[in-house]
Design an enzyme around this catalytic site. Structure first.
Site, PDB file in Angstrom:
ATOM      1  N   SER A  90       1.609   0.941  -1.238  1.00  0.00           N
ATOM      2  CA  SER A  90       0.250   0.451  -1.451  1.00  0.00           C
ATOM      3  C   SER A  90      -0.418   1.117  -2.649  1.00  0.00           C
ATOM      4  O   SER A  90      -1.384   0.598  -3.197  1.00  0.00           O
ATOM      5  CB  SER A  90      -0.636   0.754  -0.239  1.00  0.00           C
TER       6      SER A  90
ATOM      7  N   HIS B  17       3.789  -5.876  -2.482  1.00  0.00           N
ATOM      8  CA  HIS B  17       2.822  -5.230  -1.602  1.00  0.00           C
ATOM      9  C   HIS B  17       2.241  -6.251  -0.619  1.00  0.00           C
ATOM     10  O   HIS B  17       1.434  -7.098  -1.004  1.00  0.00           O
ATOM     11  CB  HIS B  17       1.710  -4.578  -2.449  1.00  0.00           C
TER      12      HIS B  17
ATOM     13  N   ASN C  32      -6.303  -2.416  -3.729  1.00  0.00           N
ATOM     14  CA  ASN C  32      -6.683  -1.108  -3.185  1.00  0.00           C
ATOM     15  C   ASN C  32      -7.426  -0.257  -4.209  1.00  0.00           C
ATOM     16  O   ASN C  32      -8.221   0.594  -3.845  1.00  0.00           O
ATOM     17  CB  ASN C  32      -5.450  -0.369  -2.653  1.00  0.00           C
TER      18      ASN C  32
ATOM     19  N   GLU D 158       0.829  -8.886  -3.331  1.00  0.00           N
ATOM     20  CA  GLU D 158       0.708  -8.411  -4.719  1.00  0.00           C
ATOM     21  C   GLU D 158       2.128  -8.197  -5.258  1.00  0.00           C
ATOM     22  O   GLU D 158       2.905  -7.435  -4.666  1.00  0.00           O
ATOM     23  CB  GLU D 158      -0.060  -7.089  -4.766  1.00  0.00           C
TER      24      GLU D 158
END
Ligand code: CAA
Length: 697
Positions: A406, A427, A477, A439
């Site tokens: 992540s 991801h 993130n 992702e």
């Protein structure tokens, strides 16, 4: 006649064939052609008219690209009224998807026939509008108020069989739309059938519309289109005449057409389709994928394996021990049972997926034949490096080695292999068999066909795939860390987690940031803060209250306590009474005198932080286009779809005002609020994020 509608006369029947690929959208040329076709049929002495579509579908709706531009005559409502008013018998023959304006044209025809696979619906609410060409007036007249409300406010399409049961169509017949339509029209003529206008049918029955309005508004978390569409159906029931109902529908339609929500939702519609169409991937063939390896059978690994199995791939699940492998199989089986319950797979398919397509293993050599291996192990660089070193040894040449990290540096992971060009980040978001976002993280040396394969896998798994570059947290993130930090700063300065969560659910987020943190597990943020602590700048404001919660063993939902307290068997939580004291102690330590925040200020600061970081992410090339950020937040972070995404929201709000607010906040904290160079550039040029989308798509 226009090029988009072909006119022929076959005996007594005039045939109007739509030829506007790919989906026969009802753009200006199509509307003009249909109007002229009806007129010509009447002038030619035809007795019936058949309307159908060439290619893959009947009309899939209005041409969405025309929204927001001046409507060229004939408009769709006038066209539908004209079709209905024709003295000839008008038959629509449907296949593919008869959606929105398409179904409205069919409803203004006098008879409707469809092939069994045809789907029909009024999905306008998903574009922030309502059916504006008589759909809200005609559908309840044929299907009844409740059935029509369900279709119109949910936007859910139904299959031909259900439409027949509901009285929306007259007949379902196997065959080519042209042939079955011609036969039906001839049969109607032979039987001397009468012209039959839905607008002449009696008004449908009224229900308690006010109560329904409130329910719809609440359910839509502020989305206006379903509740407003319901008001139009109300007019069908209560207006003095069909014409008065149509007039009310038009007024409500225009309200929505001119709204920001319509802009947001149309942006989402096109961006969702553009996001995986990258210019760099044109003509690049992806590698073949049949066998997938997954390392680590925790919640994430089991979710990824479930998604892969459901899409028809064979999966080898690698775990450390036989017990752990059995536990992973249990999680996967649990996920697949959910699919059985929802009717997505049969019990037999369940058996085949869990016992034939899934293999359990505890030895890396079992991955020797995998086309792609996905690692979902503990989020720690040293652990990832051990995994990738072993993969490099056992995997066949050409196998793709993917990490589900992540935050960690995919370049560093790739560098521990002898094949960095075959390493990529994929991801997923938990639960991976449910969440739509993927992702695709492209490292410096990842080869282009490996990138294409990442996108191909995303498509197979029915994900929305977004290309991201390497940085701490990639697109989603990284932006999350910034707006979360902004929320923490507001708490230090006087707001409460509960006021912040309330303000942001009021904005339309599915959940507020503190409820989300409890759900994800507070230990995740804690680990990340510890990892970043040595590199922090001394000017950064870092609160201690989140760490205190974790030090006391409170990790959110999984331990029953976090920002909220969760009681077994109850949905949601109540504010944790211990949290205010932790926050007050933190303020005292930093000598902060708390002040009041309004919900508006909370939302504005939070959104400015999100937009500013998103602009940095685009400016640095981590996301290629603003729409990539918008789709990441929409599909992975609960951002309200009707606002289009943070950068679409920013365009609508006005970039100059956002930049001015960021500059004002910077007077309090010039480290956190450093304006993004891209945002400054756009304001200086008088352009928008959408201009950038257009330049780069
Ligand atoms: N207007 C303009 N373009 C449209 C369109 C529309 N109504 N529907 C689809 N397209 C375009 C897509 O953008 C896509 O273009 P690109 O290839 O350039 O990306 C192309 O047609 C093919 O679409 P999909 O990739 O989505 O193809 P699909 O086979 O997966 O799905 C579909 C086909 C079910 C029709 C889907 O495209 C869809 O749901 N379209 C929207 C349908 C809709 O909402 N209709 C109502 C419009 S509003 C209205 O009609 C009310 C009114 O009175 C104003």
């Amino acid at each position: 006649m226009s090029n988009a509608i072909k006119y022929e006369k076959i005996g007594d029947i005039a045939v109007l064939t739509a030829q506007n690929p790919p989906v026969n959208a009802l753009g200006f040329d199509v509307r003009k052609g249909l109007l002229a076709g009806i007129q010509q049929a009447e002038d030619d002495g035809a007795k019936a008219v058949l309307i159908y579509g060439d290619g893959r579908t009947y009309f899939a709706g209005a041409d969405i690209r025309e929204f927001g531009k001046p409507m060229l005559d004939p408009g769709l409502p006038d066209l539908c009224n004209r079709i209905e008013a024709s003295p000839l018998i008008v038959v629509s023959s449907m296949h593919g998807t008869a959606l929105g304006g398409g179904l409205e044209v069919a409803l203004s025809s006098h008879y409707r026939i469809a092939v069994p696979s045809a789907k029909m619906g009024l999905p306008e609410v998903h574009l922030g509008i309502l059916p504006g060409a008589g759909g809200t007036q005609r559908l309840p007249r044929v299907a009844g108020t409740e059935a029509a409300l369900d279709m119109i406010t949910s936007g859910r399409p139904i299959k031909a069989g259900e439409a027949l049961e509901k009285g929306i169509i007259d007949r379902v017949t196997e065959g080519e739309p042209r042939e079955i339509g011609l036969a039906y029209a001839q049969e109607l003529l032979d039987a001397g059938a009468a012209r039959r206008a839905v607008g002449d049918m009696p008004a449908p029955e009224a229900i308690d519309f006010d109560a329904r309005y409130e329910t719809l508004l609440k359910k839509g978390r502020g989305q206006l289109s379903p509740a407003t569409a319901m008001r139009a159906v109300q007019a069908a029931c209560e207006a003095d005449s069909f014409e008065a109902g149509i007039k009310r529908e038009r007024e409500l339609f225009m309200e929505l057409m001119n709204s920001d929500q319509r802009q947001g939702m149309v942006h989402a519609f096109f961006s969702e389709r553009a996001v995986s169409k990258l210019p760099e991937l044109k003509g690049v063939a992806p590698r073949a994928l049949a066998d997938i390896g997954v390392i680590g059978g925790g919640t994430m690994g089991a979710g990824i394996a479930t998604a892969a199995l459901l899409s028809g791939l064979s999966v080898t699940m690698l775990e450390m021990t036989d017990e752990a492998a059995a536990a992973a199989k249990g999680r996967i089986a649990g996920n697949l049972q959910g699919a059985v319950k929802r009717g997505k797979i049969s019990a037999d398919q369940f058996e085949a997926l869990t016992n034939q397509s899934l293999t359990l293993a505890t030895d890396y050599t079992s991955l020797a034949n995998a086309d792609l291996v996905m690692e979902a192990v503990f989020e720690e660089m040293s652990v990832k490096k051990i995994v990738f070193t072993q993969l490099d040894e056992v995997c066949k040449p050409g196998a793709i080695l993917a990490t589900n990290t992540s935050y960690l540096d995919v370049n560093e992971i790739a560098a521990c292999t002898k094949r960095p060009e075959e390493v990529i980040g994929l991801h997923f978001f938990s639960p991976a068999h449910v969440m739509k976002l993927l992702e695709v993280v492209v490292a410096d040396k990842t080869s282009i066909d490996v990138v294409a394969t990442g996108f191909a896998l995303g498509k197979m798994l029915n994900k929305i795939s977004v290309r991201a570059g390497v940085c701490d947290g990639f697109i989603g993130n990284r932006i999350l860390s910034t707006y979360r930090a902004c929320a923490d700063h507001m708490i230090l300065d006087g707001a409460s987690p509960y006021q912040i969560d309330k303000a942001l659910t009021g904005f339309g987020f599915a959940m507020g940031p503190f409820a989300v943190a409890d759900l994800a597990g507070l230990d995740i943020g804690w680990a990340s803060r510890k990892r970043l602590s040595p590199t922090r700048d001394a000017r950064e404001r870092v609160p201690s209250f989140p760490d205190k919660l974790c030090e006391d063993g409170h990790f959110g939902q999984k331990t029953g306590k976090g920002y909220y307290v969760y009681e077994a068997g109850k949905r949601g939580g109540t504010p944790n009474p211990d949290v205010p004291a932790l926050i007050e102690a933190n303020r005292a330590e930093l000598e902060i005198a708390p002040r009041d925040f309004t919900d508006e200020e909370i939302t504005r600061r939070y959104m400015c932080a999100m937009v500013n970081e998103a602009a940095k992410v685009v400016g640095e090339g981590i996301a290629q286009r603003p729409l990539d950020v918008d789709m990441t937040l929409l599909f992975g972070y609960g951002f309200p779809r009707y606002r289009g995404g943070p950068l679409k929201w920013a365009d609508i709000e006005g970039l100059d005002g956002i930049l001015a607010d960021i500059m004002a906040y910077a007077k309090e904290d010039d480290y956190f609020w450093q304006p993004a160079p891209l945002l400054q550039q756009l304001v200086a040029d008088g352009s928008t994020f959408d201009d950038l989308n257009r330049e780069n798509s």
